[in-house]
Design an enzyme around this catalytic site. Structure first.
Site, PDB file in Angstrom:
ATOM      1  N   GLU A 144       0.892  -1.162   0.000  1.00 58.46           N
ATOM      2  CA  GLU A 144       0.000   0.000   0.000  1.00 58.46           C
ATOM      3  C   GLU A 144       0.923   1.202   0.000  1.00 58.46           C
ATOM      4  O   GLU A 144       1.270   1.749   1.037  1.00 58.46           O
ATOM      5  CB  GLU A 144      -0.923  -0.025   1.214  1.00 58.46           C
ATOM      6  CG  GLU A 144      -2.220   0.748   1.017  1.00 58.46           C
ATOM      7  CD  GLU A 144      -2.083   2.244   1.198  1.00 58.46           C
ATOM      8  OE1 GLU A 144      -1.250   2.863   0.486  1.00 58.46           O
ATOM      9  OE2 GLU A 144      -2.800   2.782   2.032  1.00 58.46           O
ATOM     10  N   GLU A 153       4.269   8.654  -3.933  1.00 55.87           N
ATOM     11  CA  GLU A 153       5.072   8.164  -2.809  1.00 55.87           C
ATOM     12  C   GLU A 153       6.159   7.191  -3.256  1.00 55.87           C
ATOM     13  O   GLU A 153       6.747   6.484  -2.444  1.00 55.87           O
ATOM     14  CB  GLU A 153       4.161   7.499  -1.770  1.00 55.87           C
ATOM     15  CG  GLU A 153       3.260   8.482  -1.052  1.00 55.87           C
ATOM     16  CD  GLU A 153       2.418   7.839   0.034  1.00 55.87           C
ATOM     17  OE1 GLU A 153       2.540   6.612   0.242  1.00 55.87           O
ATOM     18  OE2 GLU A 153       1.641   8.558   0.672  1.00 55.87           O
TER      19      GLU A 153
END
Length: 685
Positions: A144, A153
């Site tokens: 995740e 990210e």
């Protein structure tokens, strides 16, 4: 050992380095994390669990041991799901040491220590082999690593490395794929977050037009995504020019490439208009068949589906480099370019052959400097004609041909308005010398010899800066780009105090005063970012709750935090209340300004916190609110200023998960420290 942290000083408007305790950064990281929000995301958690169960079953059906690699494990939740689903062993990677330590405790508390190994490293540092961190490569990859933009990210380089070094060829992946969707729209409201519109000013000698410089008009802006809660954007605020189309997909079960590239789709336009904005979101399929799907689609895409509120994944607004008029039925090409961490869009109208040419995938760079100084909300504020009219009305009352005017604000239109409304001289004090775009702005409006930019701090100003004349009108919005909380713009008051010797005895200060307002509210969803989870999908994560609580109690629980409340619905439980006033016609006093009292709760509901905002009083009958615009109905639903962040103080009952009072009163104490420019507050239910 100490650490140094940069922070804006509200009394000087300057960034300063402050000495903090060694563990300050750690507590900030935990307190401001979105772990609680993710653990409350029921849809996300259920879909991950379903996908993990299915992946483990597929591996077992092949007669293989299920070896799981969980990158970015956080609390260890996904690894515990895998172990519970029958995985033989899980390697849980977590680079943030305090989080890795918490994961070890949570895994042990839930009885999975024998099946889960927590590795406190970046995944690119993990080794595989008999003496390595992992005994063998994994055949199930669980991650995740996503943000609102999907790749912000570092998901792509992380997946790329994992496929090369950490997982088997043909591994199962949860999620299996991600798909990015786009829709081309016209929206004056959103376009106003990226470009400066012309401003019409009714002056005594006719209408004047303030125009942005061509450098600003033609600037591609910055590549950073504008991530918002699109579910709070009314359908009346945009016009869909195309349907929703798939822009690109990433299959996480196969080797992933992170190198810069581009994707192109053809759009058939369903309506004529101005192509300005690309709205984008993504979904993830937890299984190869796509039966287990978790989507970020906004309300108009699946109007009959229930929406899962989440703040860690929202939707994206991308601004095209320039607006393009388009016609219904026309076919255009939309190109998404990306690097490892960001995406940007361009629209092509050329022929098919020309569109086959290679695309320059270099990230756009702001050339006008305005996009570097102003955030999206500031552009919107400057483009708010209704707000500008309030300033024009107030300035018209106080300016005349003898006025010597000084403006103190960051990147403000006020000096131009003051000149057009008849001021004899206009001086513009610019903080931190970030004024290149305003030199261009003045030149575009032929004002470079009409408005003088002063490159000095207010306490260093000398009579020579004003040619020996005294300032008769001091103006400010006020707005300063270093301000985080509403009262930080009170730097205007400190600057006004510093220039006192240069003001006439009967100087007019605009705004003449400000007031701090407060209201008790119940949030529809925002409370979740502070609420403990306890048990998540059957797993005890109390250790994480305690960790967040400890970090909040380090400092954050006694501080307000900024939120753009137009994105976060709430209802008022009390009437708005003025709690402090600040008189700009006088200098900043030496003593603190304090108040205490109580506010009655008029509506039933859960008292999640207090919202605080500033109002600036330009005249007795003209005020600008940075917070509440109106309470729109009997239920107490609130309309907030969309250009400003309001201050939210969460009550301890939210953090402690106590029963929240339905009626009664809230007592408060508020103290404005004139030495620091900060406000301390305390509330009791």
């Amino acid at each position: 050992m100490k650490t140094f942290c940069g922070r804006a000083n509200p009394t000087t408007g300057a960034m300063e380095w402050l000495e903090e305790a060694e563990d300050y950064d750690y507590h900030q990281e935990i307190a401001r994390s979105r772990y609680a929000d993710m653990l409350h995301d029921k849809d996300r958690n259920v879909k991950y669990y379903q996908g993990i169960r299915a992946a483990v079953s597929r591996v077992k059906e092949r007669g293989e041991k299920a070896i799981v690699l969980d990158i970015g494990t956080g609390t260890g939740l996904l690894s515990m799901m895998a172990a519970s689903a029958g995985a033989d062993f899980c390697y849980a990677i977590e680079v943030f040491r305090p989080m890795a330590n918490a994961a070890v405790k949570i895994v042990e508390k839930n009885g999975f220590s024998g099946k889960i190994k927590v590795i406190n490293k970046h995944s690119t540092e993990v080794t595989v082999g008999p003496d390595g961190d992992m005994e063998c490569r994994a055949n199930i990859l669980v991650t995740e690593l996503f943000d609102t933009e999907l790749i912000g990210e570092g998901a792509l380089p992380t997946y790329e490395h994992a496929h090369k070094y950490l997982v088997q060829e043909g591994c199962e992946a949860v999620p299996h794929r991600a798909t990015v969707y786009v829709q081309l729209v016209e929206s004056k409201r959103m376009w106003a977050w990226n470009k400066l519109f012309p401003v019409h000013v009714e002056a005594e000698d006719g209408e004047k037009l303030i125009v942005p410089p061509s450098e600003m008009e033609n600037c591609p802006g910055v590549p950073s995504v504008c991530d918002i809660q699109l579910n709070q954007m009314p359908s009346s605020d945009f016009t869909a020019l195309s349907g929703v189309v798939t822009m690109f997909s990433v299959d996480f079960s196969k080797p992933v490439q992170s190198a810069s590239t581009y994707y192109r789709v053809q759009l058939e336009l369903v309506k004529s208009g101005k192509a300005q904005i690309v709205l984008s979101w993504w979904d993830i399929d937890m299984d190869p068949s796509g039966m287990i799907n978790c989507t970020m689609a906004p309300y108009w895409v699946n109007p009959t589906s229930a929406l899962q509120w989440r703040d860690h994944w929202m939707q994206c607004v991308y601004f095209l480099p320039s607006e393009e008029p388009v016609v219904q039925g026309e076919k255009v090409h939309l190109t998404a370019s990306r690097d490892e961490y960001s995406v940007w869009y361009t629209l092509q109208r050329a022929s098919e052959e020309e569109n086959k040419a290679a695309v320059d995938v270099e990230s756009p760079v702001c050339r006008c400097h305005a996009h570097l100084l102003w955030n999206r909300a500031r552009f919107g504020e400057l483009n708010d004609q209704h707000r500008t009219c309030h300033y024009i009305k107030a300035l018209r009352r106080v300016l005349n041909t003898d006025s010597v005017c000084l403006c103190i604000s960051d990147g403000s239109l006020l000096p131009v308005l003051a000149h057009y409304l008849g001021a004899k001289q206009v001086q513009y004090f610019i903080l931190f010398f970030r004024f290149l775009h305003f030199i261009l702005f003045f030149e575009a409006n032929h004002l470079e010899d009409k408005i003088k930019i002063i490159e000095a701090r207010p306490e260093l100003l000398k009579p020579s800066h004003f040619k020996g004349e005294k300032i008769s009108v001091l103006v400010g919005e006020p707005f300063f780009s270093t301000s985080l909380l509403p009262w930080h713009n009170l730097y205007f008051w400190y600057a006004r105090t510093a220039v006192t010797s240069h003001l006439t005895s009967n100087v007019t200060v605009l705004p003449q005063s400000a007031s701090l307002h407060m209201m008790i509210v119940e949030f529809q969803d925002l409370w979740r970012i502070r609420s403990p989870c306890g048990v998540c999908e059957g797993f005890d994560v109390q250790t994480m709750d305690d960790m967040i609580k400890d970090s909040l109690n380090f400092r954050e629980s006694k501080e307000a935090e900024p939120h753009p409340l137009w994105e976060y619905p709430c209802k008022s439980l009390s009437n708005p209340q003025e709690v402090l006033t600040f008189d700009f016609r006088t200098t900043v006093p030496q003593h603190c300004l304090s108040t205490e009292g109580s506010v009655n709760l008029l509506r039933k509901g859960k008292s999640h916190g207090a919202v605080l905002w500033m109002e600036y009083h330009l005249a007795a009958d003209i005020s600008i609110s940075t917070g509440l615009m109106q309470i729109s109905n009997e239920k107490g639903n609130c309309d907030w200023n969309p250009h400003c962040k309001q201050a939210v103080y969460f009550f301890s009952s939210v953090i402690e998960s106590e029963t929240l009072s339905d009626t009664g009163a809230v007592t408060y104490g508020i103290n404005f420290d004139t030495k620091t420019g900060e406000i301390a507050m305390d509330f009791k239910l």
